[in-house]
Design an enzyme around this catalytic site. Structure first.
Site, PDB file in Angstrom:
ATOM      1  NE  ARG A  52     -10.778  -9.889  -1.772  1.00  0.00           N
ATOM      2  CZ  ARG A  52     -11.103  -8.981  -2.682  1.00  0.00           C
ATOM      3  NH1 ARG A  52     -11.455  -9.349  -3.894  1.00  0.00           N
ATOM      4  NH2 ARG A  52     -11.084  -7.700  -2.382  1.00  0.00           N
ATOM      5  CE  LYS A  90      -3.898  -1.846   2.718  1.00  0.00           C
ATOM      6  NZ  LYS A  90      -4.964  -1.667   1.721  1.00  0.00           N
TER       7      LYS A  90
HETATM    8  N1  BES Z   1      -8.071  -3.755   4.512  1.00  0.00           N
HETATM    9  C1  BES Z   1      -8.251  -3.381   3.162  1.00  0.00           C
HETATM   10  C2  BES Z   1      -9.559  -2.645   2.909  1.00  0.00           C
HETATM   11  C3  BES Z   1      -9.696  -1.289   3.537  1.00  0.00           C
HETATM   12  C4  BES Z   1      -9.452  -0.156   2.797  1.00  0.00           C
HETATM   13  C5  BES Z   1     -10.158  -1.154   4.820  1.00  0.00           C
HETATM   14  C6  BES Z   1      -9.628   1.080   3.367  1.00  0.00           C
HETATM   15  C7  BES Z   1     -10.319   0.078   5.397  1.00  0.00           C
HETATM   16  C8  BES Z   1     -10.061   1.201   4.651  1.00  0.00           C
HETATM   17  C9  BES Z   1      -8.238  -4.630   2.276  1.00  0.00           C
HETATM   18  O1  BES Z   1      -7.446  -5.672   2.709  1.00  0.00           O
HETATM   19  C10 BES Z   1      -7.717  -4.214   0.944  1.00  0.00           C
HETATM   20  O2  BES Z   1      -6.595  -3.844   0.879  1.00  0.00           O
HETATM   21  N2  BES Z   1      -8.559  -4.278  -0.076  1.00  0.00           N
HETATM   22  C11 BES Z   1      -8.188  -3.903  -1.382  1.00  0.00           C
HETATM   23  C12 BES Z   1      -8.691  -4.942  -2.337  1.00  0.00           C
HETATM   24  C13 BES Z   1      -8.155  -4.819  -3.735  1.00  0.00           C
HETATM   25  C14 BES Z   1      -6.652  -5.060  -3.751  1.00  0.00           C
HETATM   26  C15 BES Z   1      -8.855  -5.805  -4.639  1.00  0.00           C
HETATM   27  C16 BES Z   1      -8.831  -2.548  -1.670  1.00  0.00           C
HETATM   28  O3  BES Z   1      -9.948  -2.314  -1.241  1.00  0.00           O
HETATM   29  O4  BES Z   1      -8.167  -1.732  -2.279  1.00  0.00           O
HETATM   30 MN    MN Z   2      -5.455  -5.489   2.071  1.00  0.00          MN
END
Ligand code: BES
Ligand code: MN
Ligand code: ZN
Length: 496
Positions: free
Chosen positions: A347, A273
């Site tokens: 997931r 990230k």
């Molecule tokens: N933990 C994150 C989702 C999240 C984003 C929670 C912002 C709280 C605030 C999750 O694990 C994630 O990174 N999801 C990705 C999925 C994508 C890579 C398909 C996302 O939402 O960007």
């Molecule tokens: Mn994530």
């Protein structure tokens, strides 16, 4: 307590004011019919200083004719819109108004509510406890502003024992929500997967729940390849937390499965990230914390329903051992997953958690997770996302929402979305790309619940409050706890 408001000795008596005026016009009136209270507030009411608008606060010292040292009037908006939701927040507003003034005790007058006095007392108490939480745990000059005693004054002649029961239950729910918030608030260096499991175990021991903590060996033995693929990149060991509530006299079925995402820190892994805002990813275990909080409340409320809760606790880290995009992982169910993005880790841990719950005999599943940023894009920070593969189960959840006052909005699971998670090399991919990201994440989970009735809650947008509100502190919200508890209770009332 039951008795007269005039005779109540307290640091501060709190009463709700509603606006009975049409549209722009204000017509403030006390929501509790009581002659002494009306008399004490009469001069203030005549002054025009109170309008009854939402969460307005006016405090009076030495209120005439009352034994209370102060009288706090809290606005709760237009009378015709007044529900337990406004009341919960009004009670919270009162507590958060009084706390910085070092006032340590208060007593609430019970307002008239169309849902009845029991619901009024329940929401008052829940709101007051939720407001009593502050997140500044590690500030070296922290002042403990917490309210020490919160009383509710029911009209003379009320059934004291009945109200005491309602108060005790509402307190259990409010404190359990705060327990979940404490866990979410902890930084990831202090709340590792191991520490989260220890906290869950400690809680279970204190309320009489069975708790089993599984270590890496056991997770591998169970062939939880999806969960393990996330955990393998971290130096911190994962933990699988299994909490059981099996009350005597509960029917064999249903067995409710509560599954939580317990990612104690989400860096994204190799699909790392951006630095900006990454510190917030300590709250990526909020779904797991909601389950732990809900199990605490359930153990105290004792509904006659079997409940098993599973929290998959791990970090998501980049390292030489971390999984890489393109890797293929075999989940516990046998499904082959092509990893497109290591940041879609929630997931993966839930896939095995959901499947495992089914092997333990759960007949209904509900999961909560800070799963997707896409859900926040879709619904903002007002509603969390809800999904269901079964109308009957969703009915139960919808009834739960009416009592909890938490806001969820249902999103679709049409079979057409399935194409978006098809893989060339394996059964499914773990990321369906940008469009409909919250839905394709839910579709991924659906592959692992198969025909079992299931609800999925995506709480990414609501688990962390970005701003202070008059009724709740900025920081972890504890969303999900109240709805999960109410969800379980609906199965006690109307079976399956
Ligand atoms: N933990 C994150 C989702 C999240 C984003 C929670 C912002 C709280 C605030 C999750 O694990 C994630 O990174 N999801 C990705 C999925 C994508 C890579 C398909 C996302 O939402 O960007
Ligand atoms: Mn994530
Ligand atoms: Zn995550």
């Amino acid at each position: 307590m039951v008795g007269s408001l005039a005779e109540t000795e307290t640091e501060c008596l709190v009463a709700v004011v509603l606006d009975h005026g049409e549209k722009q016009k204000n017509e403030p009136k006390l929501a509790t019919k009581d002659a002494a209270l009306e008399k004490a507030a009469a001069e203030l009411a005549a002054s025009g200083e109170i309008t009854g608008k939402l969460f307005e606060t006016v405090m009076l010292h030495h209120p005439q004719g009352l034994k209370a040292k102060r009288l706090l009037l809290v606005g709760a908006g237009k009378a015709k819109n007044f529900s337990h939701t406004e009341l919960r927040k009004a009670a919270g507003t009162a507590v958060r108004f009084l706390k910085p003034k070092m006032i340590k005790s208060c007593a609430f007058a019970v307002p008239e509510l169309s849902a009845g006095p029991e619901d009024a007392v329940r929401s008052l108490v829940e709101g007051a406890f939720i407001a009593n939480f502050d997140p500044d745990t590690y500030r070296s000059d922290r002042k403990d502003l917490r309210m020490k005693s919160i009383a509710v004054v029911a009209p003379a002649g009320s059934d004291q024992a009945k109200y005491q029961r309602i108060i005790d239950q509402a307190r259990a729910v409010g404190e359990s929500q705060n327990f979940a918030r404490e866990l979410v608030n902890e930084p990831s260096n202090r709340l590792t997967p191991t520490a989260l499991a220890d906290r869950a175990k400690e809680m279970c021991a204190s309320v009489g729940l069975k708790c089993e903590i599984m270590r890496p060996d056991k997770i591998k033995e169970l062939k939880m390849g999806a969960f393990w693929s996330v955990a393998q990149g971290s130096d911190e060991e994962p933990r699988l937390i299994v909490m059981r509530y099996e009350p005597e006299g509960a029917p064999e079925k249903p067995v409710l499965g509560l599954i939580g995402k317990g990612v104690t820190f989400d860096t994204g892994g190799i699909s790392i990230k951006p630095a900006d805002g990454m510190e917030k990813m300590k709250y990526d275990m909020a779904g797991g914390a909601a389950m732990i909080g809900a199990m605490r409340a359930i153990a105290l409320l004792k509904p006659k329903v079997k409940v098993i809760s599973i929290v998959c606790a791990t970090e998501n880290m980049p390292s030489g051992k971390a999984q890489k995009p393109g890797d293929v992982q075999i989940a516990m169910s046998g499904k082959a997953i092509e990893i497109i993005n290591t940041d879609a880790e929630g997931r993966l841990v839930l896939a095995d958690g959901l499947h495992y719950a089914r092997t333990l005999g759960c007949t209904h599943l509900i999961d909560a997770a800070t799963l997707t940023g896409a859900c926040v894009v879709a619904l903002g920070m007002v509603n969390a996302g809800a999904f269901a593969n079964d109308e009957d189960a969703y009915q139960h959840f919808s009834q739960a929402l009416q009592r909890s006052g938490e806001k969820f909005w249902r999103l679709p699971l049409d079979p057409e979305y399935q194409e978006m998670i098809r893989s060339n090399i394996a059964d499914i991919v773990n990321s369906g790309g940008r469009w409909g990201g919250a839905i394709t994440a839910a579709m991924f989970l659906k592959e692992f619940v198969e025909e079992t009735p299931w609800i999925h809650l995506d709480i990414a947008g609501l688990a962390w409050m970005e701003e202070n509100k008059s009724w709740i502190a900025k920081g972890p919200s504890g969303i999900g706890v109240r709805s999960l508890v109410e969800f379980v209770k609906t199965f006690e009332r109307n079976g399956n």
